[in-house]
Every structure is written in structure tokens, then in C-alpha cells.
Design a protein around this motif. Structure first.
Motif, PDB file in Angstrom:
ATOM      1  N   SER A 222       0.776  -0.961  -0.168  1.00  0.00           N
ATOM      2  CA  SER A 222       0.084   0.254  -0.082  1.00  0.00           C
ATOM      3  C   SER A 222       1.379   1.412   0.360  1.00  0.00           C
ATOM      4  N   PRO A 223       0.584   2.260  -1.378  1.00  0.00           N
ATOM      5  CA  PRO A 223       1.567   3.704  -1.137  1.00  0.00           C
ATOM      6  C   PRO A 223       1.146   4.344   0.478  1.00  0.00           C
ATOM      7  N   LEU A 224       0.012   3.452   1.109  1.00  0.00           N
ATOM      8  CA  LEU A 224      -0.520   4.735   2.145  1.00  0.00           C
ATOM      9  C   LEU A 224       0.170   4.705   3.394  1.00  0.00           C
ATOM     10  N   VAL A 225       1.349   3.425   3.081  1.00  0.00           N
ATOM     11  CA  VAL A 225       2.062   3.578   4.495  1.00  0.00           C
ATOM     12  C   VAL A 225       3.535   4.438   4.643  1.00  0.00           C
ATOM     13  N   ARG A 226       3.771   5.357   5.349  1.00  0.00           N
ATOM     14  CA  ARG A 226       5.056   6.005   5.674  1.00  0.00           C
ATOM     15  C   ARG A 226       5.694   5.655   5.973  1.00  0.00           C
ATOM     16  N   VAL A 241      14.360  -2.942   0.574  1.00  0.00           N
ATOM     17  CA  VAL A 241      13.030  -2.980   0.556  1.00  0.00           C
ATOM     18  C   VAL A 241      12.138  -3.578  -1.178  1.00  0.00           C
ATOM     19  N   ARG A 242      11.115  -4.186  -0.986  1.00  0.00           N
ATOM     20  CA  ARG A 242      10.041  -4.346  -1.893  1.00  0.00           C
ATOM     21  C   ARG A 242       8.754  -4.178  -2.100  1.00  0.00           C
ATOM     22  N   LEU A 243       8.596  -2.442  -3.274  1.00  0.00           N
ATOM     23  CA  LEU A 243       7.534  -2.891  -3.732  1.00  0.00           C
ATOM     24  C   LEU A 243       7.118  -3.230  -4.625  1.00  0.00           C
ATOM     25  N   VAL A 244       4.938  -3.283  -4.617  1.00  0.00           N
ATOM     26  CA  VAL A 244       4.569  -4.054  -5.179  1.00  0.00           C
ATOM     27  C   VAL A 244       3.448  -4.044  -5.979  1.00  0.00           C
ATOM     28  N   ALA A 250       0.907   1.807  -8.711  1.00  0.00           N
ATOM     29  CA  ALA A 250       1.760   1.617 -10.055  1.00  0.00           C
ATOM     30  C   ALA A 250       3.423   1.923  -8.419  1.00  0.00           C
ATOM     31  N   LEU A 251       4.263   2.109  -9.424  1.00  0.00           N
ATOM     32  CA  LEU A 251       5.534   1.887  -8.342  1.00  0.00           C
ATOM     33  C   LEU A 251       5.571   3.557  -8.085  1.00  0.00           C
ATOM     34  N   GLY A 252       5.411   3.848  -9.443  1.00  0.00           N
ATOM     35  CA  GLY A 252       5.198   5.427  -9.234  1.00  0.00           C
ATOM     36  C   GLY A 252       4.955   5.874  -7.873  1.00  0.00           C
ATOM     37  N   ASP A 253       3.908   5.350  -7.447  1.00  0.00           N
ATOM     38  CA  ASP A 253       3.059   5.749  -6.265  1.00  0.00           C
ATOM     39  C   ASP A 253       3.309   6.150  -5.221  1.00  0.00           C
ATOM     40  N   GLU A 273      16.686   0.234  -3.233  1.00  0.00           N
ATOM     41  CA  GLU A 273      15.378   1.260  -3.999  1.00  0.00           C
ATOM     42  C   GLU A 273      14.436   1.302  -3.263  1.00  0.00           C
ATOM     43  N   GLY A 274      14.626   2.006  -3.660  1.00  0.00           N
ATOM     44  CA  GLY A 274      12.907   3.109  -3.013  1.00  0.00           C
ATOM     45  C   GLY A 274      13.354   3.677  -1.902  1.00  0.00           C
ATOM     46  N   ILE A 275      14.698   3.700  -1.271  1.00  0.00           N
ATOM     47  CA  ILE A 275      14.876   4.672  -0.142  1.00  0.00           C
ATOM     48  C   ILE A 275      15.787   6.090  -0.302  1.00  0.00           C
ATOM     49  N   ALA A 276      15.344   6.848   0.352  1.00  0.00           N
ATOM     50  CA  ALA A 276      15.696   7.959   0.782  1.00  0.00           C
ATOM     51  C   ALA A 276      16.524   7.756   1.323  1.00  0.00           C
ATOM     52  N   ALA A 277      18.121   8.159   1.654  1.00  0.00           N
ATOM     53  CA  ALA A 277      18.693   7.813   2.942  1.00  0.00           C
ATOM     54  C   ALA A 277      19.446   9.157   2.992  1.00  0.00           C
ATOM     55  N   GLU A 278      19.613   9.251   3.764  1.00  0.00           N
ATOM     56  CA  GLU A 278      20.264  10.577   4.927  1.00  0.00           C
ATOM     57  C   GLU A 278      21.276  10.074   5.985  1.00  0.00           C
TER      58      GLU A 278
END
Length: 316
Positions: A222-226, A241-244, A250-253, A273-278
Motif C-alpha cells: 500500500s502506498p498509504l504507508v509512510r 525494500v520490495r515495492l509491489v 504503480a511503483l511511482g505511487d 532501491e526505494g530508500i531516500a537515505a540521509e
């Protein structure tokens, strides 16, 4: 002040009619039902404490007797209440065709100094995790879940299911799932965590060393999960991280998973992938810890989790 019923479990026979009678009496009074476990081997037994007429009448508290966690052999749990708390308990060598721990909470679930070790969720045709946590309130309400200083070590989940999931109840959902000082190591499953019906997942002070997760550690449907990762050391030979995606997603969501001051390690699958790292570091996945290691010793005591101290003790 609400009433409290205290029930002591010291043998397998206490898990049968005596605890159910005490639970039924507590439902009549309301308040809190506190179950205290003595350490021991209870055989393969499934304890269910659920109000068949609807959750919300009781606060449930299950804890080990004494200051140190009680090691309970062979027991699986299905719990539902206004609040559900697990404290100073270690479930070891539990086996069940469904989840070894199923929790439904109207308001909140908290696990502190809790561990599930060397347990098996068998029956590959059933899509259930090792641990299932869900909201159990009326339609439109939310609950929260927090796991603090918890250990999941040496467990197996057959089929395509994860170790820990927050499934849909059809009525309510978890507003937040918080992992604060949790260890995942030497487990075998399709995934580590699958937060389906959860609006936020926060992972802090957590250690992951996994080499037998078939598809990844965190599966997002779900793209609703932050998702926010902070101060954690995460290692998996499959993607962290695995986006489904699907017909409606869509993956962009998906928003990026935010990682701050973490160590992110994967195998030969490349950069996470899918990680914004700081302020994060990256590297190759760590090897599987041995069955006799400082990590195993910590798990058997459900010790307070210090990820960096554990990694140093393992020589990684």
C-alpha cells in the motif's frame, strides 16, 4: 479505578478450563485481565483469549513471573482486547498452522522484552505470518502497535508469508506500527515485514541480519504507508525494500522510505532501491550469525537491544 483480575499459569492444565473460567469472569467485571506465566514446557498448545461478543471490554496483560523473562515452550497465542500488552515473555519452539502470535487491539498493542525463538508457522497453503497484529475496533477507528526490545530469531514461515504483518480487518486499521529496538536474525520466510493496513511504520534502534528471506525484508503493498528508518543496522541478502505494484497501484505511487543515520546492507542485488537515505552508510550483507553467538544469548534473555554493541560482539 478499574478492577484487575490476576491469573497464574504454572502448568499445562492451567491453560485449559481454569484460565478460560477466569477470563469469562473478568469479562463480566471489565478492567484488566493479567496473566502471569511461570517458565516451563507447555507442550504444543494454542491459548485463545478473545471475547466472542466483541473486543473492547478488557485490557489484556500477559507477563512472565519475576524480573527476568519467562521462557515458555510450545505455546502459541491468540489475543484480543481493548489494549494488549506482552511483557517479559519468550515464546520458544511454538508450532502452528496459523500465526504463532495473533493480536487484535481496539486501542493499542505493546510488546516489551518479548521474543519468539525457533518457532514454526507451518502449512504452506495458508497465507498467514508468524506474527499478525491488527486493529479490532469499530469501523473508522484506529489503534497503535509498539514493539520495544523484542527479538525474532531462528523462526520459519512456510509458503509465501512474512514474519510480521498487519493484515486487513475490514473495519479499522493501525495508525502506526513502531519497532523500537527489535532484532530480526536467522529467520526463514518470504519477507520480514508486511505493513498492509498501517498508515506509518517507524523503525528505530533495530538490527536485521537476514540471509534466508526469499524476496526481501520490507514488503510494501500500500502506498498509504509512510516508512521511516532511523539509527538502525539493516542487512539482508535480498532487497531491504520490495515495492509491489498492481492494477490500481504503480511503483511511482509509493513515497520513498526515509532512512536516517542507518547502515544499509544488501547482497548482490545492488544499491537499496526505494530508500531516500540521509547520513547513511552502505555495504554488502553480513554473514549469517551462528546458533551459538552473543546474539543468541541476548535473544534468550530478551535483553535490551543495542544494535551496534551486538554487531561488535559478533565481530562484524
Amino acid at each position: 479505578m478499574e478492577s484487575e483480575t490476576i491469573f497464574h499459569i504454572r502448568s499445562r492444565s492451567d491453560l485449559m478450563l481454569p484460565v478460560q473460567q477466569a477470563y469469562a469472569a473478568a469479562l463480566e467485571k471489565g478492567g484488566r485481565f493479567r496473566v502471569r506465566f511461570a517458565p516451563g514446557d507447555y507442550g504444543r498448545f494454542a491459548l485463545s483469549l478473545r471475547d466472542v461478543e466483541g473486543a473492547g471490554a478488557l485490557d489484556l496483560l500477559l507477563e512472565g513471573e519475576g524480573d527476568d523473562p519467562a521462557v515458555i515452550e510450545g505455546l502459541s497465542l491468540a489475543l484480543e482486547g481493548r489494549t494488549v500488552t506482552l511483557r517479559n515473555l519468550i515464546l520458544r519452539r511454538a508450532e502452528a498452522p496459523v500465526a504463532v502470535l495473533t493480536v487484535g487491539a481496539v486501542e493499542s498493542f505493546v510488546a516489551e522484552r518479548f521474543a519468539i525463538l525457533d518457532s514454526l508457522r507451518f502449512e504452506p497453503q495458508i497465507h498467514e505470518p508468524l506474527v499478525s497484529i491488527s486493529a479490532a475496533g469499530p469501523r473508522g477507528t484506529t489503534a497503535t502497535a509498539t514493539l520495544r526490545d523484542c527479538w525474532f530469531v531462528g523462526n520459519r514461515v512456510q509458503g509465501g508469508s512474512p514474519l510480521l504483518a498487519t493484515p486487513r480487518t475490514g473495519r479499522s486499521h493501525l495508525a502506526s506500527l513502531r519497532l523500537d529496538g527489535v532484532v530480526f536474525a536467522r529467520n526463514e520466510a518470504a519477507y520480514g515485514i508486511e505493513p498492509w493496513f498501517t498508515r506509518s511504520l517507524t523503525v528505530e534502534r533495530t538490527l536485521v541480519i537476514e540471509d534466508r528471506l526469499a524476496h526481501g525484508w520490507l514488503r510494501l503493498v500500500s502506498p498509504l504507508v509512510r516508512v521511516e528508518l532511523a539509527g538502525s543496522l539493516l542487512s539482508s541478502t535480498t532487497p531491504l525494500v520490495r515495492l509491489v505494484s498492481g492494477p490500481d497501484v504503480a511503483l511511482g505511487d509509493f513515497p520513498p522510505v526515509v532512512a536516517r543515520k542507518c547502515e544499509l546492507r544488501q547482497g548482490s542485488v545492488g544499491e537499496p532501491e526505494g530508500i531516500a537515505a540521509e547520513a547513511c552508510t552502505r555495504g554488502e550483507a553480513w554473514p549469517r550469525p551462528g546458533e551459538r553467538s552473543p546474539l543468541t544469548e541476548g535473544a534468550r534473555r530478551a535483553a535490551v537491544v543495542d544494535p551496534r554493541a551486538l554487531v561488535a560482539a559478533l565481530g562484524l
